[in-house]
Scaffold this active site. Structure first.
Site, PDB file in Angstrom:
ATOM      1  CE  LYS A 155      -1.803   2.969   1.939  1.00 41.58           C
ATOM      2  NZ  LYS A 155      -1.323   4.476   1.442  1.00 41.58           N
ATOM      3  CB  SER A 207       4.326  10.672  10.179  1.00 40.54           C
ATOM      4  OG  SER A 207       3.297  10.096  10.191  1.00 40.54           O
ATOM      5  CB  CYS A 242      13.420   9.494   7.380  1.00 44.41           C
ATOM      6  SG  CYS A 242      14.359   8.139   6.749  1.00 44.41           S
ATOM      7  CD  GLU A 296       9.981  13.868  10.371  1.00 45.28           C
ATOM      8  OE1 GLU A 296       9.074  13.517  10.419  1.00 45.28           O
ATOM      9  OE2 GLU A 296      11.057  13.099   9.882  1.00 45.28           O
TER      10      GLU A 296
HETATM   11  P1  NAD Z   1       2.793   9.233   6.546  1.00 43.39           P
HETATM   12  O1  NAD Z   1       2.732   8.688   7.933  1.00 43.39           O
HETATM   13  O2  NAD Z   1       1.650  10.479   6.456  1.00 43.39           O
HETATM   14  O3  NAD Z   1       2.230   8.209   5.615  1.00 43.39           O
HETATM   15  C1  NAD Z   1       2.858   6.860   5.342  1.00 43.39           C
HETATM   16  C2  NAD Z   1       1.779   5.753   4.987  1.00 43.39           C
HETATM   17  O4  NAD Z   1       0.750   5.817   6.081  1.00 43.39           O
HETATM   18  C3  NAD Z   1       1.136   6.209   3.545  1.00 43.39           C
HETATM   19  O5  NAD Z   1       0.991   4.985   2.908  1.00 43.39           O
HETATM   20  C4  NAD Z   1      -0.257   6.514   4.211  1.00 43.39           C
HETATM   21  O6  NAD Z   1      -1.067   6.565   3.265  1.00 43.39           O
HETATM   22  C5  NAD Z   1      -0.526   6.117   5.430  1.00 43.39           C
HETATM   23  N1  NAD Z   1      -1.232   6.777   6.577  1.00 43.39           N
HETATM   24  C6  NAD Z   1      -1.473   8.125   6.555  1.00 43.39           C
HETATM   25  N2  NAD Z   1      -2.398   8.603   7.353  1.00 43.39           N
HETATM   26  C7  NAD Z   1      -2.623   7.596   7.813  1.00 43.39           C
HETATM   27  C8  NAD Z   1      -3.727   7.389   8.838  1.00 43.39           C
HETATM   28  N3  NAD Z   1      -4.360   8.082   9.503  1.00 43.39           N
HETATM   29  N4  NAD Z   1      -3.844   5.958   9.203  1.00 43.39           N
HETATM   30  C9  NAD Z   1      -3.583   4.830   8.700  1.00 43.39           C
HETATM   31  N5  NAD Z   1      -2.366   5.027   7.436  1.00 43.39           N
HETATM   32  C10 NAD Z   1      -2.119   6.248   7.156  1.00 43.39           C
HETATM   33  O7  NAD Z   1       4.129   9.724   6.236  1.00 43.39           O
HETATM   34  P2  NAD Z   1       4.802  10.542   5.067  1.00 43.39           P
HETATM   35  O8  NAD Z   1       4.212  11.960   4.846  1.00 43.39           O
HETATM   36  O9  NAD Z   1       4.150   9.713   3.636  1.00 43.39           O
HETATM   37  O10 NAD Z   1       6.410  10.368   5.068  1.00 43.39           O
HETATM   38  C11 NAD Z   1       7.020  11.064   5.538  1.00 43.39           C
HETATM   39  C12 NAD Z   1       7.382  10.602   7.101  1.00 43.39           C
HETATM   40  O11 NAD Z   1       7.863   9.391   6.943  1.00 43.39           O
HETATM   41  C13 NAD Z   1       8.363  11.703   7.825  1.00 43.39           C
HETATM   42  O12 NAD Z   1       8.008  11.534   9.057  1.00 43.39           O
HETATM   43  C14 NAD Z   1       9.393  10.756   7.761  1.00 43.39           C
HETATM   44  O13 NAD Z   1      10.572  10.807   8.644  1.00 43.39           O
HETATM   45  C15 NAD Z   1       9.190   9.436   7.684  1.00 43.39           C
HETATM   46  N6  NAD Z   1      10.008   8.423   7.190  1.00 43.39           N
HETATM   47  C16 NAD Z   1      10.778   7.650   7.829  1.00 43.39           C
HETATM   48  C17 NAD Z   1      11.547   6.711   7.402  1.00 43.39           C
HETATM   49  C18 NAD Z   1      12.441   5.648   8.445  1.00 43.39           C
HETATM   50  O14 NAD Z   1      13.052   4.729   8.038  1.00 43.39           O
HETATM   51  N7  NAD Z   1      12.481   5.830   9.729  1.00 43.39           N
HETATM   52  C19 NAD Z   1      12.021   6.743   6.096  1.00 43.39           C
HETATM   53  C20 NAD Z   1      11.466   7.540   5.344  1.00 43.39           C
HETATM   54  C21 NAD Z   1      10.231   8.358   5.585  1.00 43.39           C
END
Ligand code: NAD
Length: 499
Positions: free
Chosen positions: A173, A226, A281, A384
């Site tokens: 997904k 996140s 990240c 962040e």
């Molecule tokens: P996000 O949390 O908004 O989304 C990530 C995934 O979760 C997506 O597939 C999204 O559709 C889903 N999602 C979003 N809201 C949701 C909810 N309420 N309930 C269930 N699923 C939901 O993150 P983003 O904005 O796409 O990515 C950026 C974030 O990812 C930053 O915080 C970054 O630091 C983090 N990140 C972490 C790593 C790591 O390895 N630690 C790597 C890359 C990115």
């Protein structure tokens, strides 16, 4: 309007929900496509089909599965430029950076070619009289990957490779903000020989994620995104007995010691702080110079470098340093946090708030920002930002700098710049952060090591890629076998020690 759908059973499946999310061109602000958001019923159907396909795939010998990975590597290389263009067009990152995104994912697929070696079990000959003991690593069944927008190739590949090479089927997904590249990868896997149904790419939002979490068929969830969502997914997955590894946000500190080569440190901060518009990240978002003299000299070196940064659309050429952030909401969030920094008393040394690009006024570009004299109570320090904003927190001593990084709730990556081996060694040993760079600003481990943060940056106990990934996507079964000559004499009902 272009529509983007799902990939089920080896072909495009047009969603029926009637619900869509906009996919923007971040450079212009225009909606360039809309992506279908799956219903729970569609998701459940994709899972059921994956479960059927997994039976044969799981029984296929590991060498044959690895050969699919080998061909997948060749095809990704063949289509690298095409995929990087699609990636830049939806994400906004520069073309060389988009290729880097694909490359770092590709390296994990290369590593997965060696899966048969990692899937070998253990064997003890004659653990007792006439008794052998052996452990098998078996696939889990159907697993799920839920991935973020900021690495639309790399992170799906980190999930797909080890999960499939271990004999699982996967429901991927991807982020609804840049869904095209994961679909291209699924198409390439089919061409590489992956049987239909083993990888299902289902686009969706919270409804799809919740359907994954509530499914009784899905055995494991690998999430990256996140922190609040990572924690939510970890808890809800665990509540239904799933294995879960959930990686979250970050606030990565770089400590600059007085003995560091300040030109190298400043160059490193520019790339690590502003590259990909700070949407990494592993971006460095906090610079921690030790001592006032180091801080003053560092700021003096940073300012002209920041002023030279070229911000623009990926189509403007390979010398663009970074592009727009991903959405208007992301841009507004960055600017809101910058304003809070000003309001809370940080010194805005480079102010990018009025940045505008001729011809791209509606794009989601954010100019580079540099803050000095940031303190731990400020929102720009705690949060962040995920934008081109570097905060400087001045530390009086090495111990203060170390404590600062250790006290932050995030623990993804960190770096120290110094010429002193003793300090570097002490830092690497004591810091409570998952990935450490010594004179390396973005210490992303290579495919055969593992990637994972500590504290609020990672929930679960195994890392991504490297040997950990194969532990995560398999479960161990241990067999104790005896072929006794005296079986005719009757059964034994005592629990016996192996003497
Ligand atoms: P996000 O949390 O908004 O989304 C990530 C995934 O979760 C997506 O597939 C999204 O559709 C889903 N999602 C979003 N809201 C949701 C909810 N309420 N309930 C269930 N699923 C939901 O993150 P983003 O904005 O796409 O990515 C950026 C974030 O990812 C930053 O915080 C970054 O630091 C983090 N990140 C972490 C790593 C790591 O390895 N630690 C790597 C890359 C990115």
């Amino acid at each position: 309007m272009k529509e983007i759908h799902h990939w089920i059973d080896g072909k495009e499946y047009k969603g029926t929900s009637g619900r869509f999310a906009d996919v923007f061109n971040p450079a212009t602000g225009e909606v360039q496509a809309r992506v279908s958001l799956a219903t729970k019923a569609e998701l459940d159907d994709a899972i059921a089909r994956a479960a059927k396909a997994q039976v044969e795939w799981g029984a296929t010998n590991p060498q044959r599965r690895a050969r699919v990975m080998m061909e997948f590597v060749r095809l990704i290389n063949r289509d690298m430029d095409k995929m990087a263009e699609a990636l830049s067009a939806e994400h906004g990152k520069t073309f060389p950076d988009a290729k880097g995104d694909i490359q770092r994912g590709l390296e994990v697929i290369e590593f997965c070619i060696g899966a048969p070696h990692l899937l070998k079990g253990e064997f003890t000959d004659s653990a007792g009289p006439g008794i052998d003991m052996y452990s098998l690593r078996q696939p889990l069944g159907v697993v799920a990957g839920i991935t973020p927008f900021n690495f639309p190739a790399m992170i799906p590949l980190w999930k797909i490779g080890p999960a499939l090479a271990s004999g699982n089927a996967m429901i991927l997904k991807p982020s609804e903000r840049d869904p095209s590249v994961p679909l291209m990868l699924a198409e390439l896997l089919k061409e590489a020989g992956l049987p239909d149904g083993v990888l299902q790419v289902v686009n969706g939002d919270k409804d799809s994620v919740d359907a994954i979490l509530d499914s009784e068929v899905i055995q494991a969830v690998g999430f990256v995104g996140s922190t609040p969502i990572a924690q939510y997914i970890y808890e809800r997955a665990a509540a239904t007995g799933k294995r879960a590894q959930c990686f979250g946000g970050a606030k990565n500190h770089m400590i600059i010691m007085p003995d560091a080569d300040l030109d190298k440190a400043a160059d490193a901060l520019i790339g690590a702080g502003y590259g990909a518009a700070g949407e990494r990240c592993m971006a460095i978002s906090v610079a921690v110079p030790v001592g006032e003299k180091t801080a003053d000299a560092l700021i003096e070196k940073l300012v002209p470098r920041i002023e030279k940064l070229k911000v623009g659309p990926w189509t403007a050429g390979d010398d663009v340093d970074y592009g727009p952030v991903v959405t208007k909401a992301a841009k507004e969030n960055v600017l809101r946090l910058v304003q809070s920094g000003v309001d809370q008393g940080a010194e805005l040394v480079v102010d990018g708030r009025d940045f505008s690009l001729q011809g791209y006024e509606d794009g989601f570009f954010v100019g580079p920002h540099l803050f000095d004299r940031v303190t731990p109570e400020m929102d720009i320090y705690k949060t962040e930002i995920f934008g081109p904003v570097l905060s400087t927190v001045r530390a009086d001593s090495y111990e203060d700098a170390l404590k600062l990084a250790m006290d932050h709730e995030y623990g993804n990556g960190t770096a120290i710049f110094t010429r002193d081996g003793d300090t570097a060694r002490d830092f690497a040993n004591r810091i409570n952060i998952g990935m450490v760079g010594i004179n390396v600003p973005i210490p992303v481990p290579l495919a055969y090591h593992t990637f994972g943060g500590w504290k609020k940056s990672g929930f679960g106990d195994l890392n991504q890629h490297g040997p950990d990934a194969f532990r995560f996507y398999t479960r161990t079964k241990t067999v104790t076998a005896r072929w006794p000559s005296g079986i005719k004499e009757g059964g034994e009902f005592n629990f016996k020690a192996m003497d």
